[in-house]
Structure formats: C-alpha cells, structure tokens
Design a protein around this motif. Structure first.
Motif: not given
Length: 250
Positions: A9-25
């Motif tokens: 629900d916290e947008e900054p954390i959600r964005v950070a999670e997505r960016e990091y996951l995309e980078k790792q994948i």
C-alpha cells in the motif's frame, strides 16, 4: 514462466520493489515476469481469476484502507494457487504465529524498514524459488532451457512441437504448443542434445516424435497434434515409420 505479484500500500516501497525485481529478473535471466503491482488486494485476486500458472507473491501485511490484510489475501491466493510462493515484506518481524493461524506456508518474511536488507531478502527469495523450481522440474518432467535475448526460458519438452531453421544465419525457431521462440543455435547440436524423442525429418526441421499424429507418405508430410504440418525428406521415411506409432496415409 513464473508470474510475480506485488501488493504493497505504500507507493514509494511498491515502486522500489518493482524496480529492484525488474533489475534482478533482467540481470539474472530469471524465467519470471511481473504481472501485477498494486496496493489493492482485489486487483491481485482479479488477475488470478483468469487462471494462469504458479506465482510468487510479495505481500505487505498491513494494507491500509483495503478490504483485507496480507494474511487474508494470502489465504485467498492459496485457494487459487496452492503451490505459489508467498513472501511477506513487512515492518512486523514476528509473523510465524499469524501464518500458522491462517494455515499459510510463507517462503520468507522480509523487513522493509531497511531498504538494503529488503533488497537482499528479495534477491534471496528469487534464488530460493529458482532452485526449488529446478529441483521439482528434475523430478517431474524434462525442460529445454534456452536464452532469448536477456531472459532464460525453461520450456517443457513435451510441449515442444518442432524446431526449424530460421531465415537468418545460425537462428533456430522453436515451435511450442503456446508460443514460438527465436534463438541462436545449431540444429546438429539440438539433435544431439534432445536425443531419440526428436527426429531430424528434414535438414531444416527437428520434430518431437510424440507430437506426430499422422504420416502422409504421398505428400511426404507429418501432421502434428496442433494440426500443423512438417515436410519430411524421402530418405527419412523408414526411420519415421520405425519410430512413430501412427497411421500411415498413402
């Protein structure tokens, strides 16, 4: 391909999670794709209502303003994806009792208060999921692994129809039941790698013998389960009839 879901629900954390996951994948070549990134659990469940395969779910526990919390969402996910991987990314450290109460098996609990620790936890989960999937594949069925651009794909061998040479030099096109992939390769190396289950029916075509339903001797064509046809060379007729238990059409 493993579907990745984020519900935070916290947008900054959600964005950070997505960016990091995309980078790792991308960097690790994981056979994964982010299909849902939201703060609303209803969107996750709606995405799952259409079916699909196994997923990995990065869930917050306290979803402010939502109709359910992360544990209730996990319970609903389990109804739709019993073998999925649940990962809780939360500020709460001790969650073992709650997951037990909801009959949930969580892969990990990641603390999101420290971004460095959060990213390290996410990376560890991706490695653990990949290792577990590889172990399961080794026991369940064979997979053909191929790198397409920067992504490593694992295709079930029994879903592959045939391989054929592409119009471009050293390029191979894989025809599977649900997709086509173009990759750099050698037909001769594929023939050696895949063994007896695949037959080089033509210089430019390697066919899964278990996908053949009919041999047309007059037209020198093979009919596959998906109704596609592959031409075979005259000299391969006897080998095909020896290896494939199907009706021959004159």
């Amino acid at each position: 391909m493993l579907s990745v879901f984020i519900c935070e629900d916290e947008e900054p954390i959600r964005v950070a999670e997505r960016e990091y996951l995309e980078k790792q994948i991308l960097m690790e070549g994981y056979d994964m794709e982010i299909v849902c990134c939201t703060g609303r659990p209803e969107e996750v469940l709606q995405k799952l209502s259409g079916g699909g395969g196994r997923g990995i779910y990065f869930l917050d526990v306290e979803l402010k303003g939502a109709s359910m919390d992360g544990f209730e969402l996990g319970k609903e996910i389990r109804k739709r994806d019993a073998r999925g991987f649940l990962v809780y990314v939360t500020a709460f450290r001790d969650l073992a009792f709650e997951t037990f109460r909801y009959h949930l098996e969580a892969l990990d609990y990641i603390c999101k208060e420290d971004r460095t620790q959060m990213f390290a936890g996410i990376a560890g989960c991706l490695r653990a999921v990949t290792e577990r999937m590889c172990e399961e594949r080794g026991h369940e069925q064979q997979y053909f692994t191929v790198k397409v651009l920067d992504v490593v794909r694992h295709i079930p061998v029994d879903e592959i129809l045939y391989f054929e040479t592409s119009g471009r030099t050293h390029r191979i096109e894989l025809h599977a039941e649900r997709e086509r992939l173009d990759f750099l390769g050698s037909m001769q190396e594929l023939e050696q790698q895949l063994g007896r289950d695949f037959l080089r029916v033509h210089r430019s075509c390697l066919v899964n013998v278990h996908q053949i339903t009919e041999v047309d001797l007059k037209k020198k064509e093979l009919l596959l389960k998906n109704k596609e046809r592959c031409v075979f060379s005259r000299k391969m007729k006897n080998r095909i009839l020896e290896q494939v238990s199907v009706q021959a059409v004159k």
